[in-house]
Scaffold this motif. Structure first.
Motif, PDB file in Angstrom:
ATOM      1  N   ASN A 237     -43.448 -43.245  35.536  1.00  0.00           N
ATOM      2  CA  ASN A 237     -42.771 -42.114  36.161  1.00  0.00           C
ATOM      3  C   ASN A 237     -41.530 -41.736  35.358  1.00  0.00           C
ATOM      4  O   ASN A 237     -40.790 -42.606  34.913  1.00  0.00           O
ATOM      5  N   GLY A 238     -41.340 -40.460  35.159  1.00  0.00           N
ATOM      6  CA  GLY A 238     -40.172 -39.978  34.425  1.00  0.00           C
ATOM      7  C   GLY A 238     -40.401 -39.792  32.934  1.00  0.00           C
ATOM      8  O   GLY A 238     -39.573 -39.192  32.266  1.00  0.00           O
ATOM      9  N   MET A 239     -41.487 -40.316  32.398  1.00  0.00           N
ATOM     10  CA  MET A 239     -41.794 -40.127  30.971  1.00  0.00           C
ATOM     11  C   MET A 239     -42.662 -38.891  30.813  1.00  0.00           C
ATOM     12  O   MET A 239     -43.613 -38.705  31.555  1.00  0.00           O
ATOM     13  N   ASN A 240     -42.341 -38.039  29.846  1.00  0.00           N
ATOM     14  CA  ASN A 240     -43.111 -36.826  29.606  1.00  0.00           C
ATOM     15  C   ASN A 240     -44.143 -36.986  28.507  1.00  0.00           C
ATOM     16  O   ASN A 240     -45.043 -36.168  28.383  1.00  0.00           O
ATOM     17  N   ASN A 241     -44.000 -38.019  27.688  1.00  0.00           N
ATOM     18  CA  ASN A 241     -44.921 -38.255  26.580  1.00  0.00           C
ATOM     19  C   ASN A 241     -45.356 -39.712  26.593  1.00  0.00           C
ATOM     20  O   ASN A 241     -44.510 -40.607  26.688  1.00  0.00           O
ATOM     21  N   PRO A 242     -46.678 -39.984  26.493  1.00  0.00           N
ATOM     22  CA  PRO A 242     -47.141 -41.380  26.468  1.00  0.00           C
ATOM     23  C   PRO A 242     -46.765 -42.052  25.146  1.00  0.00           C
ATOM     24  O   PRO A 242     -46.570 -41.388  24.135  1.00  0.00           O
ATOM     25  N   ARG A 243     -46.674 -43.365  25.163  1.00  0.00           N
ATOM     26  CA  ARG A 243     -46.342 -44.109  23.937  1.00  0.00           C
ATOM     27  C   ARG A 243     -47.524 -44.174  22.989  1.00  0.00           C
ATOM     28  O   ARG A 243     -47.335 -44.181  21.780  1.00  0.00           O
TER      29      ARG A 243
END
Length: 51
Positions: A22-28
Motif C-alpha cells: 500500500n502506498g507504492m505506485n511502482n512495483p520493485r
C-alpha cells in the motif's frame, strides 16, 4: 502510468494494486524481470531458474 522500478517496463494499475505494498505506485519487480525477485525491501537475482 505505473512502471517497474527495476527494468522500467509498463505494468497495469491492477498489477500494482495486487503486487505492491500500500502506498507504492511502482512495483520493485515485474513479470518482465524473470531473473529477479523481491527479498524484503531489496531486489535480488533468483536463486533458481524461473519457468
Amino acid at each position: 502510468m505505473p512502471e517497474c522500478s527495476n527494468c522500467g517496463s509498463f505494468v497495469t494499475v491492477d498489477y500494482v494494486r495486487v503486487f505492491s505494498p500500500n502506498g507504492m505506485n511502482n512495483p520493485r519487480v515485474c513479470p518482465h524481470c524473470e531473473d529477479m525477485v523481491r527479498d524484503g525491501v531489496e531486489v535480488r537475482e533468483a536463486r533458481s531458474v524461473r519457468q
